[in-house]
Scaffold this motif. Sequence first.
Motif, PDB file in Angstrom:
ATOM      1  N   VAL A   9       0.839  -1.207   0.000  1.00 48.47           N
ATOM      2  CA  VAL A   9       0.000   0.000   0.000  1.00 48.47           C
ATOM      3  C   VAL A   9       0.877   1.262   0.000  1.00 48.47           C
ATOM      4  O   VAL A   9       0.493   2.287   0.553  1.00 48.47           O
ATOM      5  CB  VAL A   9      -0.987   0.013   1.197  1.00 48.47           C
ATOM      6  CG1 VAL A   9      -2.034  -1.054   1.052  1.00 48.47           C
ATOM      7  CG2 VAL A   9      -0.256  -0.156   2.538  1.00 48.47           C
ATOM      8  N   ALA A  10       2.059   1.143  -0.608  1.00 50.10           N
ATOM      9  CA  ALA A  10       2.997   2.267  -0.561  1.00 50.10           C
ATOM     10  C   ALA A  10       2.951   3.133  -1.815  1.00 50.10           C
ATOM     11  O   ALA A  10       3.674   4.119  -1.907  1.00 50.10           O
ATOM     12  CB  ALA A  10       4.420   1.738  -0.338  1.00 50.10           C
ATOM     13  N   MET A  51       1.860   5.867  -4.690  1.00 51.39           N
ATOM     14  CA  MET A  51       1.570   7.294  -4.495  1.00 51.39           C
ATOM     15  C   MET A  51       0.160   7.677  -4.944  1.00 51.39           C
ATOM     16  O   MET A  51      -0.308   8.774  -4.638  1.00 51.39           O
ATOM     17  CB  MET A  51       2.590   8.143  -5.274  1.00 51.39           C
ATOM     18  CG  MET A  51       4.023   7.880  -4.863  1.00 51.39           C
ATOM     19  SD  MET A  51       4.336   8.418  -3.181  1.00 51.39           S
ATOM     20  CE  MET A  51       5.008  10.012  -3.485  1.00 51.39           C
ATOM     21  N   LYS A  99      -4.996   6.195  -1.058  1.00 53.10           N
ATOM     22  CA  LYS A  99      -6.101   5.749  -1.925  1.00 53.10           C
ATOM     23  C   LYS A  99      -6.766   4.498  -1.359  1.00 53.10           C
ATOM     24  O   LYS A  99      -7.957   4.268  -1.579  1.00 53.10           O
ATOM     25  CB  LYS A  99      -5.634   5.518  -3.359  1.00 53.10           C
ATOM     26  CG  LYS A  99      -4.606   4.433  -3.529  1.00 53.10           C
ATOM     27  CD  LYS A  99      -4.281   4.198  -4.999  1.00 53.10           C
ATOM     28  CE  LYS A  99      -3.119   3.246  -5.134  1.00 53.10           C
ATOM     29  NZ  LYS A  99      -2.774   2.947  -6.522  1.00 53.10           N
ATOM     30  N   GLU A 100      -6.004   3.703  -0.609  1.00 53.06           N
ATOM     31  CA  GLU A 100      -6.561   2.465  -0.029  1.00 53.06           C
ATOM     32  C   GLU A 100      -7.616   2.763   1.034  1.00 53.06           C
ATOM     33  O   GLU A 100      -8.367   1.888   1.440  1.00 53.06           O
ATOM     34  CB  GLU A 100      -5.443   1.631   0.603  1.00 53.06           C
ATOM     35  CG  GLU A 100      -4.384   1.149  -0.368  1.00 53.06           C
ATOM     36  CD  GLU A 100      -3.327   2.202  -0.704  1.00 53.06           C
ATOM     37  OE1 GLU A 100      -3.286   3.256  -0.046  1.00 53.06           O
ATOM     38  OE2 GLU A 100      -2.546   1.946  -1.648  1.00 53.06           O
ATOM     39  N   LEU A 109       9.621   2.226  -5.354  1.00 55.12           N
ATOM     40  CA  LEU A 109      10.452   1.805  -6.494  1.00 55.12           C
ATOM     41  C   LEU A 109       9.748   0.785  -7.383  1.00 55.12           C
ATOM     42  O   LEU A 109      10.327   0.281  -8.328  1.00 55.12           O
ATOM     43  CB  LEU A 109      11.773   1.224  -5.975  1.00 55.12           C
ATOM     44  CG  LEU A 109      12.673   2.200  -5.198  1.00 55.12           C
ATOM     45  CD1 LEU A 109      13.930   1.508  -4.703  1.00 55.12           C
ATOM     46  CD2 LEU A 109      13.054   3.406  -6.071  1.00 55.12           C
ATOM     47  N   GLY A 110       8.510   0.459  -7.049  1.00 52.97           N
ATOM     48  CA  GLY A 110       7.762  -0.494  -7.861  1.00 52.97           C
ATOM     49  C   GLY A 110       7.168  -1.606  -7.016  1.00 52.97           C
ATOM     50  O   GLY A 110       7.587  -1.824  -5.865  1.00 52.97           O
ATOM     51  N   PRO A 129      -4.816  -3.966  -2.873  1.00 52.79           N
ATOM     52  CA  PRO A 129      -6.150  -3.579  -2.424  1.00 52.79           C
ATOM     53  C   PRO A 129      -6.938  -2.737  -3.424  1.00 52.79           C
ATOM     54  O   PRO A 129      -8.165  -2.809  -3.438  1.00 52.79           O
ATOM     55  CB  PRO A 129      -5.869  -2.761  -1.161  1.00 52.79           C
ATOM     56  CG  PRO A 129      -4.511  -3.160  -0.732  1.00 52.79           C
ATOM     57  CD  PRO A 129      -3.764  -3.513  -1.967  1.00 52.79           C
ATOM     58  N   ASP A 130      -6.230  -1.951  -4.269  1.00 53.78           N
ATOM     59  CA  ASP A 130      -7.042  -1.125  -5.186  1.00 53.78           C
ATOM     60  C   ASP A 130      -7.661  -1.938  -6.311  1.00 53.78           C
ATOM     61  O   ASP A 130      -8.524  -1.433  -7.031  1.00 53.78           O
ATOM     62  CB  ASP A 130      -6.304   0.126  -5.674  1.00 53.78           C
ATOM     63  CG  ASP A 130      -4.890  -0.134  -6.118  1.00 53.78           C
ATOM     64  OD1 ASP A 130      -4.467  -1.304  -6.073  1.00 53.78           O
ATOM     65  OD2 ASP A 130      -4.217   0.837  -6.495  1.00 53.78           O
TER      66      ASP A 130
END
Length: 305
Positions: A26-27, A29, A42-43, A124-125, A147-148
């Motif tokens: 969940v990192a 942006m 956004k989560e 970083l991905g 989660p999205d």
Amino acid sequence: MKTREKYPRNTPMTKPLPVRKAVLPVAGMGTRFLPATKAVPKEMLPVVDKPVVQYAVEEAMEAGIEQFIFVTGRGKHVIEDHFDHAYELEALLRERDKTKELDSLLESLPKSGSVSFTRQQKPLGLGHAVWCARHFIGDEPFAVLLPDDLILGKPGALKQMMKAYHDVGGGAVIAAEERPESEISRYGVIAPGKIVGNIIEVKGVVEKPKIKEAPSRLRIVGRYILPSEIFAELDRKEKGAGGEIQLTDSMQKLIGRHPFHAVNVKGSWYDCGDKVGFLHANIAVGLARPDIAPALRAILKSVGT
Ligand code: UTP
């Protein structure tokens, strides 16, 4: 009498290791959802009355997951608070006899000690985010839920995949969905082999291919069951599409060394990291809710749908 074709197991003598842990990266942006996601992850945006991330946790619990590892980043601490007791709020609800609201808060809490958080210091991905959870996973197979990607299925997508994981004898199992050719360049795409029922042998995976180079119209959805050997590949930190460390690239390296399958999951999928996908999810979930559907239907009618 017609007999249902069953997927032949790869290793009939061995029982695959149970999948007890899930990583929830969940990192990210959330740039597609600015300005909403400047200060709110956004989560945590709600689909009707539940944050997107809670749907993923409930799906994982239904599939038998016991340990949840969130890979968070700066500004994501509210996710941590969401999965903790809110003593003042609980006391207030108790005092005011709001039993239904209190029960729904308590029901959605994972068990004490079952949630861990680690930080991805730089986005970083996705591959890098999953790698950040390596010490929590150790040497067991594990699930990853983005989660999205909200998937509404009965049973949930991860439970469907767990069944396939046991049917094929373990290895990697990812979720797949067919998309129109015009959209396929946005996703990780599967090169399919043998298909039996809804289980697809995976011969290759490629991240964001050009339309002409896409091996199929089957895209990877944000649910994965992976062997811990993926960490040795992620360790190399090789950059792929978009200059990011892609999970897809490390999964490709597992093919041929581990059984690798995809499940065409039954359910409806919504990209809640995208504005239109998010609105779609809210309408679909609202229309499926008996307490909301009549009023929502009337509103949709009044705005000319
Ligand atoms: P996305 O590409 O959908 O997330 O990554 P994003 O980067 O936040 O989206 P946009 O394009 O800027 O709007 C899929 C998942 O991987 C996580 C995201 O949080 C999301 O759950 N992710 C992605 C990380 O945790 N770290 C990363 O470096 C990248």
